[in-house]
Write a protein that holds these residues in place. Structure first.
Motif, PDB file in Angstrom:
ATOM      1  N   ARG A 114     -32.213  22.207 -37.524  1.00  0.00           N
ATOM      2  CA  ARG A 114     -31.738  21.145 -38.678  1.00  0.00           C
ATOM      3  C   ARG A 114     -31.131  19.822 -37.916  1.00  0.00           C
ATOM      4  O   ARG A 114     -30.496  20.046 -36.761  1.00  0.00           O
ATOM      5  CB  ARG A 114     -30.795  21.575 -39.873  1.00  0.00           C
ATOM      6  N   GLN A 115     -31.409  18.687 -38.365  1.00  0.00           N
ATOM      7  CA  GLN A 115     -30.749  17.283 -37.528  1.00  0.00           C
ATOM      8  C   GLN A 115     -29.963  16.772 -38.539  1.00  0.00           C
ATOM      9  O   GLN A 115     -30.560  16.436 -39.772  1.00  0.00           O
ATOM     10  CB  GLN A 115     -31.987  16.581 -37.059  1.00  0.00           C
ATOM     11  N   GLY A 116     -29.166  16.045 -37.992  1.00  0.00           N
ATOM     12  CA  GLY A 116     -28.355  14.869 -38.926  1.00  0.00           C
ATOM     13  C   GLY A 116     -29.011  13.793 -38.930  1.00  0.00           C
ATOM     14  O   GLY A 116     -30.048  13.365 -38.311  1.00  0.00           O
ATOM     15  N   HIS A 117     -28.507  12.998 -39.811  1.00  0.00           N
ATOM     16  CA  HIS A 117     -29.247  11.819 -40.211  1.00  0.00           C
ATOM     17  C   HIS A 117     -29.039  10.850 -39.233  1.00  0.00           C
ATOM     18  O   HIS A 117     -27.991  10.897 -38.428  1.00  0.00           O
ATOM     19  CB  HIS A 117     -28.698  11.104 -41.444  1.00  0.00           C
ATOM     20  N   ASP A 118     -30.059   9.967 -38.979  1.00  0.00           N
ATOM     21  CA  ASP A 118     -29.824   8.792 -38.016  1.00  0.00           C
ATOM     22  C   ASP A 118     -28.961   7.624 -38.575  1.00  0.00           C
ATOM     23  O   ASP A 118     -28.760   7.491 -39.816  1.00  0.00           O
ATOM     24  CB  ASP A 118     -31.285   8.104 -37.485  1.00  0.00           C
ATOM     25  N   ILE A 119     -28.454   6.828 -37.482  1.00  0.00           N
ATOM     26  CA  ILE A 119     -27.627   5.695 -38.017  1.00  0.00           C
ATOM     27  C   ILE A 119     -27.936   4.480 -37.288  1.00  0.00           C
ATOM     28  O   ILE A 119     -28.545   4.363 -36.151  1.00  0.00           O
ATOM     29  CB  ILE A 119     -26.079   5.907 -37.672  1.00  0.00           C
ATOM     30  N   LEU A 120     -28.220   3.221 -37.991  1.00  0.00           N
ATOM     31  CA  LEU A 120     -28.594   2.062 -37.449  1.00  0.00           C
ATOM     32  C   LEU A 120     -27.391   0.849 -37.753  1.00  0.00           C
ATOM     33  O   LEU A 120     -26.442   0.794 -38.428  1.00  0.00           O
ATOM     34  CB  LEU A 120     -29.475   1.591 -38.636  1.00  0.00           C
ATOM     35  N   VAL A 121     -27.218   0.515 -36.250  1.00  0.00           N
ATOM     36  CA  VAL A 121     -26.085  -0.616 -36.132  1.00  0.00           C
ATOM     37  C   VAL A 121     -26.723  -1.710 -35.723  1.00  0.00           C
ATOM     38  O   VAL A 121     -27.596  -1.736 -34.938  1.00  0.00           O
ATOM     39  CB  VAL A 121     -25.061  -0.087 -35.153  1.00  0.00           C
ATOM     40  N   ARG A 122     -26.403  -2.957 -36.318  1.00  0.00           N
ATOM     41  CA  ARG A 122     -27.088  -4.416 -35.879  1.00  0.00           C
ATOM     42  C   ARG A 122     -26.095  -5.088 -34.805  1.00  0.00           C
ATOM     43  O   ARG A 122     -24.680  -5.038 -35.094  1.00  0.00           O
ATOM     44  CB  ARG A 122     -27.228  -4.974 -37.028  1.00  0.00           C
ATOM     45  N   HIS A 123     -26.576  -5.691 -33.835  1.00  0.00           N
ATOM     46  CA  HIS A 123     -25.886  -6.296 -32.889  1.00  0.00           C
ATOM     47  C   HIS A 123     -26.342  -7.761 -32.280  1.00  0.00           C
ATOM     48  O   HIS A 123     -27.521  -7.614 -32.258  1.00  0.00           O
ATOM     49  CB  HIS A 123     -25.672  -5.259 -31.478  1.00  0.00           C
ATOM     50  N   GLN A 124     -25.551  -8.667 -32.434  1.00  0.00           N
ATOM     51  CA  GLN A 124     -25.962 -10.025 -32.032  1.00  0.00           C
ATOM     52  C   GLN A 124     -25.789 -10.383 -30.834  1.00  0.00           C
ATOM     53  O   GLN A 124     -24.709  -9.973 -30.148  1.00  0.00           O
ATOM     54  CB  GLN A 124     -25.337 -11.087 -33.077  1.00  0.00           C
ATOM     55  N   ILE A 125     -26.842 -11.043 -30.314  1.00  0.00           N
ATOM     56  CA  ILE A 125     -26.788 -11.346 -28.885  1.00  0.00           C
ATOM     57  C   ILE A 125     -27.159 -13.009 -28.650  1.00  0.00           C
ATOM     58  O   ILE A 125     -27.997 -13.351 -29.617  1.00  0.00           O
ATOM     59  CB  ILE A 125     -27.789 -10.630 -27.672  1.00  0.00           C
ATOM     60  N   GLY A 248     -27.975  13.543 -35.166  1.00  0.00           N
ATOM     61  CA  GLY A 248     -29.134  12.458 -35.419  1.00  0.00           C
ATOM     62  C   GLY A 248     -29.070  11.468 -34.345  1.00  0.00           C
ATOM     63  O   GLY A 248     -28.147  11.628 -33.334  1.00  0.00           O
ATOM     64  N   ASP A 249     -29.742  10.521 -34.241  1.00  0.00           N
ATOM     65  CA  ASP A 249     -29.687   9.537 -33.109  1.00  0.00           C
ATOM     66  C   ASP A 249     -29.061   8.260 -33.920  1.00  0.00           C
ATOM     67  O   ASP A 249     -29.166   7.790 -35.032  1.00  0.00           O
ATOM     68  CB  ASP A 249     -31.241   8.998 -32.973  1.00  0.00           C
ATOM     69  N   LEU A 250     -28.702   7.461 -32.969  1.00  0.00           N
ATOM     70  CA  LEU A 250     -28.154   5.782 -33.111  1.00  0.00           C
ATOM     71  C   LEU A 250     -29.017   4.969 -32.719  1.00  0.00           C
ATOM     72  O   LEU A 250     -29.438   4.819 -31.742  1.00  0.00           O
ATOM     73  CB  LEU A 250     -26.866   5.780 -32.347  1.00  0.00           C
ATOM     74  N   PHE A 251     -29.658   3.970 -33.641  1.00  0.00           N
ATOM     75  CA  PHE A 251     -30.058   2.877 -33.385  1.00  0.00           C
ATOM     76  C   PHE A 251     -29.496   1.610 -33.183  1.00  0.00           C
ATOM     77  O   PHE A 251     -28.809   1.267 -34.246  1.00  0.00           O
ATOM     78  CB  PHE A 251     -31.487   3.010 -34.245  1.00  0.00           C
ATOM     79  N   ILE A 252     -29.444   0.863 -32.187  1.00  0.00           N
ATOM     80  CA  ILE A 252     -28.825  -0.287 -32.240  1.00  0.00           C
ATOM     81  C   ILE A 252     -30.170  -1.548 -32.420  1.00  0.00           C
ATOM     82  O   ILE A 252     -31.011  -1.586 -31.584  1.00  0.00           O
ATOM     83  CB  ILE A 252     -28.210  -0.718 -30.807  1.00  0.00           C
ATOM     84  N   GLU A 253     -29.972  -2.233 -33.569  1.00  0.00           N
ATOM     85  CA  GLU A 253     -30.882  -3.223 -33.678  1.00  0.00           C
ATOM     86  C   GLU A 253     -30.463  -4.834 -33.115  1.00  0.00           C
ATOM     87  O   GLU A 253     -29.330  -5.089 -33.765  1.00  0.00           O
ATOM     88  CB  GLU A 253     -31.424  -3.305 -35.113  1.00  0.00           C
TER      89      GLU A 253
END
Length: 374
Positions: A114-125, A248-253
């Motif tokens: 089983r896999q945990g939920h993914d997380i989305l984080v937004r980052h300004q550049i 799960g995985d962490l996604f940095i947008e």
């Protein structure tokens, strides 16, 4: 005479078709006419007709009687007084393992983890960040497994095997799908697929199995990254439920901040350059600060019209594939002051004839149209 269609015609096979050909034909026709896949008003009737044809022709005894007597068999229907009511069939064998799973959302295989939920984080550049690609660092609050219960949510991490699923986390459910009987495997409702349960909750995490912890993440912004690019950090997402499985995985947008005057179009940078009439008429050389720390040198040719463009090759954004850079496209515009003093107005009136050029308005319109259409 019977009004029923010939069974071989229904399945689209010859009378000499063997079991393999019958099975292949039935699978194809069943996929095509299943009511949940086909919106035609007669799909359900055709689907039932296909089932009945296969039920007869796949049984050697029934097929022999049908070949001899057709639909007018001695004793009536081969299915007894009630006629054809459907039959039990191995759907995995006939229609393929995922056919009804795709329709009803059932699971046909137990996943290994089983896999945990993914997380989305937004980052300004900033825009200049994507020129060469730089190292970035952010601090975020992320869920991690509770230390007291090891992520199980149980007091002291002590869990017991679920008696409903015998610790498997999944149960087999039999359901009727039209004339078919389908066995599906689903997460156990008693332990929610964990295979274990806790008698007492962990006090520190209230049974969630999680705690929130501040973490510093370091990553590299890809060269030429677009707005909305997502960077994946494997295993940095939510831990698996009850501490069993993989995180799960962490996604940095990436969100690229608007530049004060550039607009981005792929690899190109576009800007508007307001110029005085004398600069457009006589020509000028303009220097502008640029995001790569090297000034842009813009050469305005004499007689440039408002709306003309100047292109500086290779000064835009680099390709994300690492091959070349885009261009800077500069739109020249006539800058019109808000007010003129009396002396300037007088000077302009005296020069009006020369500034307007030869020919009347219609001539100028026609000349402009010819230039645009070249």
């Amino acid at each position: 005479m019977s009004e029923k269609r010939d069974y071989y015609e229904v399945l689209g096979v010859d009378k000499s078709a063997d079991d393999k050909e019958l099975k292949k034909a039935f699978r194809s026709m069943a996929r095509k006419y299943h009511p949940d896949k086909n919106d035609s008003p007669d799909a359900e009737e055709i689907f039932k007709e296909i089932q009945e044809a296969y039920a007869v022709l796949s049984d050697s005894q029934k097929r022999a009687n049908y070949d001899r007597f057709g639909h007018n068999m001695p004793g009536g229907s081969p299915f007894g007084p009630g006629g054809f009511q459907g039959f039990n069939i191995n759907l995995d064998d006939i229609l393929g393992g995922d056919f009804f799973s795709n329709i009803f959302g059932g699971s046909r295989r137990r996943t290994s983890q089983r896999q945990g939920h993914d997380i989305l984080v937004r980052h300004q550049i900033s825009l200049d960040t994507v020129l060469e690609g730089v190292e970035e660092e952010i601090e975020v609050d992320l869920p991690t497994s509770c230390d007291d219960c090891q992520g199980t949510g149980a007091k002291d991490g002590i869990t017991e095997k679920c008696s409903e699923c015998n610790g498997q986390g999944q149960v087999r459910v039999r359901q009727q799908i039209g004339p078919f009987v389908q066995d599906t495997v689903r997460p156990c409702p008693h332990c929610e697929g964990a295979g274990t349960y806790s008698k007492s909750r962990c006090k520190k995490c209230s049974g969630d199995g999680l705690k929130i912890e501040s973490q510093t993440l370091r990553f590299r912004v890809p060269k030429g990254a677009d707005d909305g690019t997502r960077l994946r950090m494997k295993g940095k997402g939510n831990p698996a439920p009850q501490g069993r499985g993989v995180s799960g995985d962490l996604f940095i947008e990436l969100e690229i901040e608007p530049h004060p005057w550039f607009e981005r179009n792929g690899m190109d940078l576009i800007m508007s350059l307001p110029l005085g009439y004398s600069d457009l008429a006589l020509g000028a050389t303009i220097k502008l600060p640029h995001i790569d720390q090297k000034d842009l040198v813009v050469k305005i040719s004499a007689g440039t019209n408002s709306g003309d463009t100047v292109t500086l090759r290779g000064r835009g954004v680099p390709s994300s594939r690492g091959i070349g850079r885009g261009d800077v496209v500069i739109l020249c515009k006539l800058h019109m002051p808000n007010k003129f003093d009396k002396e300037t107005k007088s000077s302009l009136n005296s020069l009006k004839g020369k500034l307007d050029g030869d020919g009347d308005l219609i001539d100028r319109i026609l000349d402009d149209a010819k230039d645009r259409r070249r």
